[in-house]
Design a protein around this motif. Sequence first.
Motif, mmCIF file in Angstrom:
data_model
loop_
_atom_site.group_PDB
_atom_site.id
_atom_site.type_symbol
_atom_site.label_atom_id
_atom_site.label_comp_id
_atom_site.label_asym_id
_atom_site.label_seq_id
_atom_site.Cartn_x
_atom_site.Cartn_y
_atom_site.Cartn_z
ATOM 1 N N VAL A 1 -4.141 -13.428 -23.792
ATOM 2 C CA VAL A 1 -4.320 -12.002 -24.028
ATOM 3 C C VAL A 1 -4.405 -11.248 -22.699
ATOM 4 O O VAL A 1 -5.179 -11.602 -21.825
ATOM 5 N N ILE A 2 -3.562 -10.215 -22.587
ATOM 6 C CA ILE A 2 -3.661 -9.257 -21.492
ATOM 7 C C ILE A 2 -3.935 -7.916 -22.160
ATOM 8 O O ILE A 2 -3.113 -7.426 -22.929
ATOM 9 N N ALA A 3 -5.079 -7.339 -21.901
ATOM 10 C CA ALA A 3 -5.433 -6.035 -22.462
ATOM 11 C C ALA A 3 -5.629 -5.059 -21.314
ATOM 12 O O ALA A 3 -6.360 -5.340 -20.374
ATOM 13 N N VAL A 4 -4.962 -3.914 -21.412
ATOM 14 C CA VAL A 4 -4.953 -2.961 -20.307
ATOM 15 C C VAL A 4 -5.323 -1.577 -20.820
ATOM 16 O O VAL A 4 -4.748 -1.102 -21.796
ATOM 17 N N ARG A 5 -6.287 -0.959 -20.146
ATOM 18 C CA ARG A 5 -6.588 0.455 -20.393
ATOM 19 C C ARG A 5 -5.598 1.281 -19.596
ATOM 20 O O ARG A 5 -5.124 0.869 -18.550
ATOM 21 N N ARG A 6 -5.329 2.471 -20.082
ATOM 22 C CA ARG A 6 -4.476 3.368 -19.319
ATOM 23 C C ARG A 6 -5.197 3.803 -18.047
ATOM 24 O O ARG A 6 -6.413 3.783 -17.974
ATOM 25 N N HIS A 7 -4.432 4.181 -17.052
ATOM 26 C CA HIS A 7 -4.980 4.603 -15.764
ATOM 27 C C HIS A 7 -5.860 5.843 -15.964
ATOM 28 O O HIS A 7 -5.527 6.722 -16.757
ATOM 29 N N PRO A 8 -6.977 5.929 -15.250
ATOM 30 C CA PRO A 8 -7.839 7.109 -15.383
ATOM 31 C C PRO A 8 -7.154 8.426 -15.025
ATOM 32 O O PRO A 8 -7.663 9.489 -15.360
ATOM 33 N N ALA A 9 -6.009 8.361 -14.390
ATOM 34 C CA ALA A 9 -5.265 9.592 -14.074
ATOM 35 C C ALA A 9 -4.891 10.348 -15.337
ATOM 36 O O ALA A 9 -4.618 11.554 -15.271
ATOM 37 N N VAL A 10 -4.898 9.689 -16.477
ATOM 38 C CA VAL A 10 -4.630 10.362 -17.749
ATOM 39 C C VAL A 10 -5.691 11.436 -18.010
ATOM 40 O O VAL A 10 -5.439 12.400 -18.726
ATOM 41 N N LEU A 11 -6.853 11.304 -17.387
ATOM 42 C CA LEU A 11 -7.946 12.265 -17.551
ATOM 43 C C LEU A 11 -7.929 13.373 -16.500
ATOM 44 O O LEU A 11 -8.711 14.314 -16.586
ATOM 45 N N LEU A 12 -7.055 13.261 -15.513
ATOM 46 C CA LEU A 12 -7.045 14.177 -14.379
ATOM 47 C C LEU A 12 -6.865 15.635 -14.802
ATOM 48 O O LEU A 12 -7.574 16.524 -14.323
ATOM 49 N N ARG A 13 -5.953 15.885 -15.716
ATOM 50 C CA ARG A 13 -5.702 17.254 -16.190
ATOM 51 C C ARG A 13 -6.976 17.857 -16.785
ATOM 52 O O ARG A 13 -7.349 18.988 -16.480
ATOM 53 N N TYR A 14 -7.655 17.092 -17.637
ATOM 54 C CA TYR A 14 -8.844 17.598 -18.312
ATOM 55 C C TYR A 14 -10.003 17.792 -17.335
ATOM 56 O O TYR A 14 -10.784 18.732 -17.458
ATOM 57 N N PHE A 15 -10.094 16.905 -16.347
ATOM 58 C CA PHE A 15 -11.123 17.048 -15.315
ATOM 59 C C PHE A 15 -10.878 18.325 -14.503
ATOM 60 O O PHE A 15 -11.805 19.108 -14.272
#
Length: 176
Positions: A29-43
């Motif tokens: 199993v390889i489980a990956v969260r998306r990069h935190p940059a996905v939150l950059l716009r909202y921040f």
Amino acid sequence: MRFNQVMVVRERTRARVFRKYLMANEGNVIAVRRHPAVLLRYFCETIGGLVVAGALTGWLGGGMAAAVVWVAWLLVLGRLLWKLLTWTVEFFIVTDLRLMYIRGLIARRVGMIPRGKVTDIKMERTVLGEILDYGTFIMESAGDDQAFREVTFMPYPEQLYYEVSSAIFSAESIDD
């Protein structure tokens, strides 16, 4: 806990969030969260809203109008917190049998593509993705209807592309 341990989970037992979606006979199993940059716009919108709310409060001089401005900013802050919570439970998972994309905090959506149906995988990176080290994976499958086609904001894209491609197109999967 190092930053990459937050985004990439390699042990079946570590994440309760996705463990319940795995079959008993699935391994590697390889489980990956998306990069935190996905939150950059909202921040950035939250910080910008804070600056605007502060400026408007000074200009309006307090009162009911200023209270409305701060309530609006609290809604923007709430959206950031919601996106952050959603990010913590969103995973792209590759096992020896299938690829899954799990999304949603309350209304959970689980998309699945059998590994044998994946005919091609492509990685794309934007200029900002090069700087912040994320990319987009685009999967093509043999079927007409796909549960998902692309996963954006994938961290460590070159390394993950190699690992995912190796898992999908290994010598033993060619023999199947």
